[in-house]
Design a protein around this motif. Structure first.
Motif, PDB file in Angstrom:
ATOM      1  N   SER A 133       0.812  -1.214   0.000  1.00 46.15           N
ATOM      2  CA  SER A 133       0.000   0.000   0.000  1.00 46.15           C
ATOM      3  C   SER A 133       0.846   1.266   0.000  1.00 46.15           C
ATOM      4  N   LEU A 134       2.130   1.151   0.341  1.00 47.99           N
ATOM      5  CA  LEU A 134       2.971   2.333   0.424  1.00 47.99           C
ATOM      6  C   LEU A 134       3.864   2.521  -0.801  1.00 47.99           C
ATOM      7  N   GLN A 135       3.846   1.572  -1.703  1.00 46.09           N
ATOM      8  CA  GLN A 135       4.793   1.644  -2.806  1.00 46.09           C
ATOM      9  C   GLN A 135       4.568   2.863  -3.693  1.00 46.09           C
ATOM     10  N   SER A 136       3.303   3.126  -4.035  1.00 42.43           N
ATOM     11  CA  SER A 136       3.030   4.236  -4.945  1.00 42.43           C
ATOM     12  C   SER A 136       3.393   5.577  -4.337  1.00 42.43           C
ATOM     13  N   GLY A 137       3.342   5.684  -3.036  1.00 39.86           N
ATOM     14  CA  GLY A 137       3.633   6.959  -2.399  1.00 39.86           C
ATOM     15  C   GLY A 137       5.109   7.193  -2.185  1.00 39.86           C
ATOM     16  N   ILE A 138       5.809   6.172  -1.617  1.00 42.82           N
ATOM     17  CA  ILE A 138       7.192   6.378  -1.211  1.00 42.82           C
ATOM     18  C   ILE A 138       8.185   5.938  -2.283  1.00 42.82           C
ATOM     19  N   ASP A 139       7.951   4.799  -2.893  1.00 37.07           N
ATOM     20  CA  ASP A 139       8.945   4.199  -3.770  1.00 37.07           C
ATOM     21  C   ASP A 139       8.512   4.222  -5.227  1.00 37.07           C
ATOM     22  N   SER A 140       7.831   5.253  -5.635  1.00 35.90           N
ATOM     23  CA  SER A 140       7.366   5.313  -7.015  1.00 35.90           C
ATOM     24  C   SER A 140       8.516   5.346  -8.015  1.00 35.90           C
ATOM     25  N   SER A 141       9.671   5.849  -7.613  1.00 35.85           N
ATOM     26  CA  SER A 141      10.797   5.968  -8.532  1.00 35.85           C
ATOM     27  C   SER A 141      11.905   4.971  -8.230  1.00 35.85           C
ATOM     28  N   LEU A 176       7.855   8.494   8.395  1.00 36.81           N
ATOM     29  CA  LEU A 176       6.744   8.875   9.272  1.00 36.81           C
ATOM     30  C   LEU A 176       5.521   9.077   8.391  1.00 36.81           C
ATOM     31  N   ALA A 177       4.437   8.361   8.675  1.00 35.06           N
ATOM     32  CA  ALA A 177       3.265   8.393   7.792  1.00 35.06           C
ATOM     33  C   ALA A 177       1.987   8.425   8.608  1.00 35.06           C
ATOM     34  N   GLN A 178       0.938   9.002   7.989  1.00 32.30           N
ATOM     35  CA  GLN A 178      -0.417   9.028   8.527  1.00 32.30           C
ATOM     36  C   GLN A 178      -1.286   8.099   7.671  1.00 32.30           C
ATOM     37  N   LEU A 179      -1.890   7.084   8.315  1.00 26.48           N
ATOM     38  CA  LEU A 179      -2.703   6.112   7.596  1.00 26.48           C
ATOM     39  C   LEU A 179      -4.168   6.318   7.941  1.00 26.48           C
ATOM     40  N   PRO A 180      -5.054   6.522   6.962  1.00 24.97           N
ATOM     41  CA  PRO A 180      -6.488   6.648   7.243  1.00 24.97           C
ATOM     42  C   PRO A 180      -7.091   5.289   7.570  1.00 24.97           C
ATOM     43  N   LEU A 181      -7.928   5.250   8.587  1.00 24.20           N
ATOM     44  CA  LEU A 181      -8.500   3.990   9.065  1.00 24.20           C
ATOM     45  C   LEU A 181      -9.931   3.758   8.598  1.00 24.20           C
ATOM     46  N   GLY A 182     -10.453   4.630   7.755  1.00 18.12           N
ATOM     47  CA  GLY A 182     -11.856   4.512   7.366  1.00 18.12           C
ATOM     48  C   GLY A 182     -12.191   3.173   6.765  1.00 18.12           C
ATOM     49  N   SER A 183     -11.407   2.705   5.782  1.00 24.17           N
ATOM     50  CA  SER A 183     -11.697   1.432   5.124  1.00 24.17           C
ATOM     51  C   SER A 183     -11.495   0.254   6.061  1.00 24.17           C
ATOM     52  N   VAL A 184     -10.552   0.375   6.985  1.00 23.78           N
ATOM     53  CA  VAL A 184     -10.299  -0.710   7.928  1.00 23.78           C
ATOM     54  C   VAL A 184     -11.459  -0.854   8.906  1.00 23.78           C
ATOM     55  N   LEU A 185     -11.947   0.258   9.426  1.00 24.27           N
ATOM     56  CA  LEU A 185     -13.028   0.213  10.409  1.00 24.27           C
ATOM     57  C   LEU A 185     -14.352  -0.211   9.792  1.00 24.27           C
ATOM     58  N   SER A 186     -14.501  -0.029   8.487  1.00 24.59           N
ATOM     59  CA  SER A 186     -15.753  -0.425   7.831  1.00 24.59           C
ATOM     60  C   SER A 186     -15.707  -1.846   7.298  1.00 24.59           C
ATOM     61  N   CYS A 187     -14.624  -2.561   7.509  1.00 22.81           N
ATOM     62  CA  CYS A 187     -14.493  -3.934   7.026  1.00 22.81           C
ATOM     63  C   CYS A 187     -15.475  -4.841   7.767  1.00 22.81           C
ATOM     64  N   GLU A 188     -16.160  -5.685   7.036  1.00 23.61           N
ATOM     65  CA  GLU A 188     -17.151  -6.582   7.612  1.00 23.61           C
ATOM     66  C   GLU A 188     -16.718  -8.040   7.543  1.00 23.61           C
ATOM     67  N   GLU A 189     -15.526  -8.315   7.094  1.00 20.64           N
ATOM     68  CA  GLU A 189     -15.044  -9.689   6.988  1.00 20.64           C
ATOM     69  C   GLU A 189     -14.773 -10.241   8.382  1.00 20.64           C
ATOM     70  N   GLU A 190     -15.332 -11.396   8.677  1.00 16.02           N
ATOM     71  CA  GLU A 190     -15.251 -11.977  10.007  1.00 16.02           C
ATOM     72  C   GLU A 190     -14.013 -12.850  10.158  1.00 16.02           C
ATOM     73  N   PHE A 191     -13.576 -12.928  11.396  1.00 17.17           N
ATOM     74  CA  PHE A 191     -12.455 -13.799  11.735  1.00 17.17           C
ATOM     75  C   PHE A 191     -12.862 -14.650  12.941  1.00 17.17           C
ATOM     76  N   THR A 192     -12.761 -15.947  12.776  1.00 19.35           N
ATOM     77  CA  THR A 192     -13.101 -16.868  13.863  1.00 19.35           C
ATOM     78  C   THR A 192     -11.894 -17.003  14.780  1.00 19.35           C
ATOM     79  N   TRP A 193     -12.038 -16.468  15.965  1.00 15.35           N
ATOM     80  CA  TRP A 193     -10.917 -16.369  16.903  1.00 15.35           C
ATOM     81  C   TRP A 193     -11.112 -17.368  18.027  1.00 15.35           C
ATOM     82  N   ARG A 244       6.433  11.207   5.225  1.00  9.61           N
ATOM     83  CA  ARG A 244       7.686  11.965   5.159  1.00  9.61           C
ATOM     84  C   ARG A 244       8.855  11.050   5.476  1.00  9.61           C
ATOM     85  N   ILE A 245       9.904  11.109   4.648  1.00 12.05           N
ATOM     86  CA  ILE A 245      11.138  10.374   4.931  1.00 12.05           C
ATOM     87  C   ILE A 245      11.913  11.125   6.010  1.00 12.05           C
ATOM     88  N   LEU A 246      12.324  10.417   7.043  1.00  8.05           N
ATOM     89  CA  LEU A 246      13.062  11.013   8.163  1.00  8.05           C
ATOM     90  C   LEU A 246      14.553  10.916   7.851  1.00  8.05           C
TER      91      LEU A 246
END
Length: 774
Positions: free
Chosen positions: A587-595, A631-648, A673-675
C-alpha cells in the motif's frame, strides 16, 4: 497530561523513589506528589465525557464553600529545606488541579498487576487486584464502563506472553454523579492535608536549634558545679536577694553571657512569633476548612442509597472528624504554650540582664554593690536597684529597660519553680536535666510523650468534665491528648482520614472484575531486561463510537502486517470484525517508492492519532540498520468499515491463528515523510494539539512535527514568490543535518533530493531536540 482552564498539569512517575509527581507544565513547578507501592510502567490521564443531567448540574453549580470559608493563606517562602520545593507554589495553585471541576482520572499501572485510579490526579478512587503480570499499556474508557490493559506475563518457558485484558468497571459508570461529587470533595480533603503538612513543616523550620542552648548550658552547669545546691535554688536566691554563687556567676558571665542571652532572647521572640503566626493563619484555618469538607462528606455518607455502594462509611467519616477536632485542640494548646513561654522568657531575660528592686539593708547594699540608695519603698524599707547580669559586667542599664514590674517578678518566680528543677528521668531519656524551652517538644515527630506537658491543675472545665458521667463519653467533645505532641496528633488525624478515604477505594476496586482476556503473542525478549519506551501494543479509546482499539504487530510471524483489534467499552456487547490486519507491504509503494525498486516496509511503532487516523514509523523490511525511516499518517476509514469476520479461538495465542486474519490495503496518499539522518524508532502523538514526536533508537534525539496545517495558510505560503526558495533551503538543511547518533554522513546519492517536502505532512516547521539519554 491534563489541560484545564487554570493550567496544564503533567504527571510522571519516578522509578527509584516510587513516587508520582504532578507539576505545572507551564511554570515548571511541582504541585503535588504521592508515593506508590510499585514502580510505574504506564499511565493514562483522561477526561470523563459521559454526560447526565445530574452531572451537568453539578459541573455548573458553584462551590458554596467559598462563601463560608476563609481563604487559605499563601505558604511562606523563607524556609529552606524540604518544604522549599512546595513553598514556591501558592495554595491556589494546588487547587488548580481541580480545574473546572470536570471529573478526570489518572490511571497508573506497574509491576505485579499494580493498577490504581486517581480522581483529579490526587485522590485514589480505586485499587484494582487480580491483574496478572506487568502492565505495559492501559486505557480507561471515557464512559467509565471498562478498563483495557495490556500485560506482560512470564510464561513457564521464561518467554514473556503479551495478553489483552478488559476489566468491567460498571460501578463507576452506574454511580457517576455520586462518584463525581465524592471525588471532588475528597480531592479537596487531600489538598488540605498537604497544605497542613507543609504548614507544619514550615513551623518546624521556624523553630531554631539555638533555643536548646539554655537547656544544654544548665545541664553542663549541674555536671560541673561542686555544691549540692539545686539550680532552682541558685536562681531563686539571685532573684530574692541579689546574691549568686561563684559557679552561677561563672555560668552567667562566661557561658551564657549578656550578649548570648540577648541573642537567645531575640531568637526566642522571633521564632515563637513566626510559629504563632503559622498556627493561626495556616494550621487553624486549614483545619477549619478540612472540618467543613469532612462534615459535608458525612452528610453524603448518611445518604446510603446513593453513596453506600461506593463504600462511603459514616462511622469512618465521623472518626476522621473527631481526629481533626483533636488536631485543632492541640494547635490551640500550642498557642497557649507559646503565649505563656513568651511572657515568661521576656520577664526572665529582662530580670536576668536588667535588674530589679529588692528591699535590703542600706549599709549592706552600699558595701556590697557600692551603689547609692535609689528610693524608698511603700513597705517602709530601703530598696536598691540590684542588677543580675549588667551589674556583674559593669554595663550601663538602658533607661527604657528599667520597667520591670511586680507581675514580671511573679512570672520569673513561677518560671524558675516550674522549669529549673533537675529531672533525672529526663536526663536518662534526653541527656539533659531541664526542659526550659517547651515549644519544640510539640514539633518533634516522635511517639514519646511530652517532656513537659501543660499543667491542667485548677482548670475548672476539665474538672467539671471529669466529674460528669455523660460528658466523659460524649461524641460531641473531641479528645485532647495532653501528653502527645502536635506531630503525633497530626499523624493520628492523617491515619483516620486515610482510613476514611481508603474504604471507597477498596470497595470500588473489589467491584472491578475481569470480563475478557485473550493471549496475543509471545514477546521476543522481556521488557524488564531491555526496557523500551512507548512500545507496542498501543491502546486508544474512541469516545464517539464507545470502542477500545488495540494496535500491535508480530514481526516474527508477519513483519509487514499491523493488527487492529476492536472491543466495545461495554465488555458484554459483541463487535463485528473484532480483528483486522493492515497490510504495509504494497500500500505504500506508490507513495514512497514510485521511482525506486519495490520495497516492503515493516512497522517500528504506531499510535492512533485520532479516531480515523493512525500514525506509524516505518522501516524497509529486511534491510540493514541504516535503512530509511518513514513517518506516515494512515487513514482507518476502510479498515473500520471492514465486515469480513475472523473466527478467533481465545484459548490459543493469536500468533498461532494469524494466517486467517483478514488484511486490508491502505492508500497512503500524501501523508508521509522520509526522516532524513535519523534512526527513528518510536513515535508519540497528540491529535488534539496536532503534534507528533519522533524519538531515535538510542533515546538521544527527538524531532517534533506539527501534523495538521490550516489549508489557507498552506495556500498562502505556496503562492508566495519565496515558497520555492524556502523549500530548496529546507531540503538542503535536512540533507546536511547529522544528528550525531553514530550514523555518520549519508553516502553519496542519498542526499535531500529524495526527501519528501515538508508540506507532505503539513509541516512548515520541524524542531530537532538533542538530549541526554533517557
Amino acid at each position: 497530561m491534563l489541560s484545564s482552564r487554570c493550567c496544564i498539569v503533567l504527571a510522571f512517575g519516578v522509578g527509584d523513589t516510587r513516587k508520582v509527581v504532578l507539576c505545572d507544565a507551564e511554570k515548571a513547578e511541582i504541585l503535588h506528589l504521592f508515593p506508590v507501592e510499585n514502580p510505574i510502567t504506564c499511565m493514562q490521564w483522561m477526561d470523563v465525557l459521559e454526560e447526565s443531567s445530574i452531572l451537568t448540574s453539578f459541573y455548573n453549580s458553584e462551590d458554596e464553600s467559598n462563601l463560608f470559608l476563609p481563604k487559605l493563606a499563601t505558604l511562606p517562602k523563607s524556609y529552606s529545606t524540604t518544604s522549599k520545593i512546595f513553598s514556591e507554589e501558592k495554595s491556589d495553585e494546588v487547587m488548580n488541579l481541580l480545574g473546572d471541576a470536570r471529573l478526570n482520572m489518572l490511571v497508573l499501572g506497574g509491576h505485579s498487576g499494580f493498577v490504581e485510579l486517581y480522581a483529579y490526579g490526587m485522590y485514589r478512587i480505586a485499587t484494582l487486584s487480580g491483574v496478572p503480570g506487568t502492565c505495559r499499556s492501559l486505557c480507561l474508557s471515557s464512559d467509565l464502563k471498562s478498563l483495557a490493559v495490556v500485560t506482560e506475563i512470564k510464561a513457564t518457558d521464561d518467554q514473556p506472553e503479551i495478553s489483552y485484558i478488559q476489566l468491567d468497571t460498571k460501578l463507576l459508570s452506574d454511580c457517576l454523579p455520586e462518584l463525581a461529587r465524592m471525588a471532588f470533595k475528597f480531592t479537596h480533603i487531600s489538598t488540605l492535608l498537604q497544605y497542613l503538612r507543609l504548614s507544619l513543616t514550615c513551623m518546624c523550620e521556624a523553630w531554631e536549634d539555638i533555643l536548646m542552648q539554655m537547656d544544654l548550658r544548665l545541664t553542663k552547669f549541674v555536671q560541673e558545679k561542686n555544691t549540692n545546691t539545686q539550680v532552682q535554688d541558685e536562681f531563686l536566691e539571685l532573684l530574692l536577694w541579689g546574691k549568686s554563687s561563684p559557679e552561677l556567676q561563672g555560668l552567667l558571665m562566661n557561658q551564657l553571657t549578656v550578649k548570648g542571652l540577648k541573642k537567645l532572647s531575640q531568637s526566642i521572640e522571633s521564632s515563637y512569633s513566626s510559629i504563632q503566626k503559622l498556627v493561626i493563619s495556616h494550621l487553624q484555618t486549614g483545619a477549619e476548612v478540612l472540618l467543613y469538607h469532612l462534615s459535608e462528606v458525612k452528610g453524603m455518607s448518611l445518604w446510603k442509597q446513593k453513596f453506600q455502594p461506593l463504600g462511603l462509611d459514616a462511622s469512618a467519616v465521623e472518626d476522621a472528624i473527631t481526629a481533626v477536632g483533636s488536631f485543632t485542640l492541640k494547635a490551640n494548646e500550642l498557642l497557649q504554650v507559646i503565649d505563656k513561654s513568651m511572657k515568661n522568657f521576656k520577664a526572665f531575660f529582662r530580670w536576668l540582664y536588667v535588674g530589679k528592686y529588692v528591699p535590703v539593708d542600706t549599709d549592706w547594699c552600699q558595701n556590697l554593690f557600692n551603689h547609692p540608695v535609689i528610693g524608698w519603698c511603700d513597705s517602709g524599707c530601703w530598696s536598691v536597684y540590684v542588677t543580675a547580669m549588667l551589674r556583674m559586667s559593669d554595663d550601663h542599664v538602658p533607661p527604657e529597660l528599667n520597667k520591670i514590674t511586680q507581675k514580671d517578678i511573679a512570672f520569673v518566680a513561677d518560671f524558675l519553680s516550674e522549669y529549673f528543677s533537675e529531672n533525672e528521668e529526663l536526663f536518662d531519656r534526653k541527656g539533659k536535666y531541664f526542659n526550659v524551652e517547651c515549644v519544640g517538644q510539640y514539633l518533634k515527630d516522635e511517639d514519646e510523650d511530652l517532656v513537659s506537658p501543660p499543667n491542667t491543675e485548677g482548670n475548672q472545665w476539665l474538672s467539671f468534665m471529669k466529674g460528669s458521667t455523660h460528658l466523659k463519653e460524649s461524641p460531641l467533645l473531641f479528645p485532647s491528648y495532653p501528653q502527645k505532641s502536635l506531630h503525633y496528633v497530626k499523624r493520628m488525624m492523617e491515619s483516620a482520614i486515610e482510613l476514611c478515604l481508603l474504604k471507597p477505594a477498596e470497595v470500588i476496586g473489589k467491584s472491578v472484575k475481569q470480563a475478557f482476556c485473550v493471549p496475543l503473542y509471545s514477546a521476543a525478549e522481556s521488557s524488564e531486561s531491555s526496557p523500551r519506551p512507548f512500545e507496542l501494543p498501543s491502546l486508544w479509546n474512541d469516545k464517539k463510537a464507545a470502542m477500545h482499539y488495540v494496535v500491535f504487530s508480530m514481526p516474527e510471524v508477519s513483519p509487514c502486517l499491523l493488527y487492529l483489534m476492536r472491543r466495545h467499552t461495554d465488555p458484554h456487547r459483541p463487535v463485528p470484525s473484532p480483528l483486522i490486519a493492515i497490510d504495509l507491504s504494497s500500500s505504500l509503494q506508490s507513495g514512497i517508492d514510485s521511482s525506486r525498486d519495490a520495497h516492503q516496509y515493516g512497522c517500528l511503532d504506531a499510535r492512533i492519532y485520532d479516531d480515523e487516523t493512525l500514525t506509524v514509523v516505518l522501516r524497509e523490511a529486511g534491510e540493514e540498520e541504516g535503512s530509511q525511516r518513514v513517518l506516515a499518517q494512515l487513514p482507518l476509514g476502510s479498515v473500520l468499515s471492514c465486515e469480513e469476520e475472523f473466527t478467533w479461538d481465545h484459548t490459543q495465542k493469536l500468533e498461532q491463528q494469524a494466517a486467517g486474519v483478514p488484511a486490508q490495503m491502505l492508500a497512503l496518499e500524501n501523508q508521509w515523510r522520509i526522516l532524513e539522518n535519523m534512526r527513528a524508532q518510536f513515535v508519540a502523538v497528540n491529535g488534539v494539539r496536532r503534534v507528533a514526536c519522533v524519538l531515535s533508537s538510542n533515546l538521544r534525539h527527538v524531532r517534533v512535527f506539527e501534523m495538521d496545517v490550516e489549508d489557507e495558510e498552506d495556500e498562502e505560503r505556496l503562492a508566495s514568490p519565496e515558497a520555492s526558495a524556502e523549500q530548496e533551503q529546507l531540503e538542503e538543511l535536512l540533507a546536511s543535518h547529522v544528528d550525531g547518533e553514530g550514523e555518520g554522513e549519508r553516502p553519496e546519492g542519498e542526499g535531500g533530493a529524495e526527501g519528501a517536502p515538508a508540506e507532505a505532512l503539513g509541516l512548515p516547521e520541524e524542531q530537532a531536540l538533542d538530549a541526554d539519554p533517557l
